[in-house]
Design a protein around this motif. Structure first.
Motif, short mmCIF file in Angstrom:
data_model
loop_
_atom_site.label_atom_id
_atom_site.label_comp_id
_atom_site.label_asym_id
_atom_site.label_seq_id
_atom_site.Cartn_x
_atom_site.Cartn_y
_atom_site.Cartn_z
N GLU A 152 36.96 82.03 55.38
CA GLU A 152 37.46 83.35 54.98
C GLU A 152 37.10 84.40 56.03
O GLU A 152 37.93 85.24 56.39
N GLU A 153 35.87 84.35 56.54
CA GLU A 153 35.45 85.29 57.57
C GLU A 153 36.30 85.11 58.84
O GLU A 153 36.73 86.08 59.46
N ARG A 154 36.56 83.88 59.19
CA ARG A 154 37.40 83.59 60.36
C ARG A 154 38.82 84.12 60.16
O ARG A 154 39.41 84.69 61.08
N ARG A 155 39.35 83.95 58.94
CA ARG A 155 40.70 84.48 58.66
C ARG A 155 40.71 85.99 58.83
O ARG A 155 41.64 86.55 59.42
N PHE A 169 47.46 81.66 56.77
CA PHE A 169 46.23 81.11 57.34
C PHE A 169 45.45 80.30 56.31
O PHE A 169 44.93 79.22 56.61
N LYS A 170 45.39 80.80 55.08
CA LYS A 170 44.66 80.10 54.02
C LYS A 170 45.28 78.74 53.74
O LYS A 170 44.59 77.73 53.63
N ASN A 171 46.60 78.70 53.63
CA ASN A 171 47.30 77.43 53.38
C ASN A 171 47.08 76.44 54.52
O ASN A 171 46.86 75.25 54.29
N THR A 172 47.13 76.94 55.75
CA THR A 172 46.90 76.07 56.90
C THR A 172 45.47 75.54 56.88
O THR A 172 45.24 74.36 57.16
N ASP A 173 44.51 76.40 56.56
CA ASP A 173 43.10 75.97 56.48
C ASP A 173 42.92 74.86 55.45
O ASP A 173 42.23 73.87 55.69
N GLU A 174 43.56 75.02 54.29
CA GLU A 174 43.45 74.00 53.23
C GLU A 174 44.05 72.67 53.67
O GLU A 174 43.46 71.60 53.46
N LYS A 175 45.21 72.73 54.30
CA LYS A 175 45.85 71.50 54.78
C LYS A 175 45.04 70.84 55.88
O LYS A 175 44.94 69.62 55.95
N THR A 176 44.43 71.66 56.74
CA THR A 176 43.57 71.13 57.81
C THR A 176 42.36 70.44 57.22
O THR A 176 41.98 69.35 57.67
N ARG A 177 41.75 71.04 56.23
CA ARG A 177 40.58 70.45 55.58
C ARG A 177 40.94 69.09 54.99
O ARG A 177 40.18 68.12 55.09
N GLU A 178 42.13 68.98 54.38
CA GLU A 178 42.59 67.71 53.83
C GLU A 178 42.74 66.66 54.93
O GLU A 178 42.39 65.49 54.74
#
Length: 130
Positions: free
Chosen positions: A28-31, A56-65
């Motif tokens: 979140e801080e990075r976003r 950005f949030k959606n991309t972060d979630e997909k990246t984590r997956e």
């Protein structure tokens, strides 16, 4: 025996994300930092900031997956697809001219996370002087 198993579960849970992964707070801080930088480059409206944050949030979630998988080669291709999709979505929010201006404001990362210009002509790291 049951107590030992319970302690093991609590210990694993307390360890947090795997090495190299950011916590939700760090993401979140990075976003926020990325949105501030984008705002500085192209003057975002509040509505655009909200849309960019969701992208950005959606991309972060997909990246984590993706990082749950051990197949690094497949992940590399999927990561490129995620970056391409994110660029498309950001272009839809900002328009082509403003997105291009944003992209030009920041050097792109090259192989191994190095910024352009941090590698030699053939992509090698600069040699250390002895």
């Amino acid at each position: 025996m049951t107590i030992a198993a319970l302690l093991a579960v609590v210990t694993v849970s307390a360890q947090g994300p795997q090495r190299g992964q950011m916590t939700a707070e760090q993401q979140e801080e990075r976003r926020k930092e990325r949105i501030e930088a984008m705002d500085k480059a192209v003057n975002l409206t509040d509505e655009e900031k909200a849309k960019v944050n969701e992208i950005f949030k959606n991309t972060d979630e997909k990246t984590r997956e993706l990082f749950q998988s051990e197949d690094r080669e497949a992940n590399r291709a999927k990561m490129q697809e995620l970056r391409d999709e994110q660029a498309k979505q950001l272009t839809e929010v900002l328009g082509e001219e403003r997105y291009k201006k944003y992209e030009e404001s920041f050097p792109q990362q090259g192989p191994g996370g190095q910024r352009d210009g941090e590698r030699g002509e053939r992509g090698e790291r600069p040699r250390q002087r002895e």
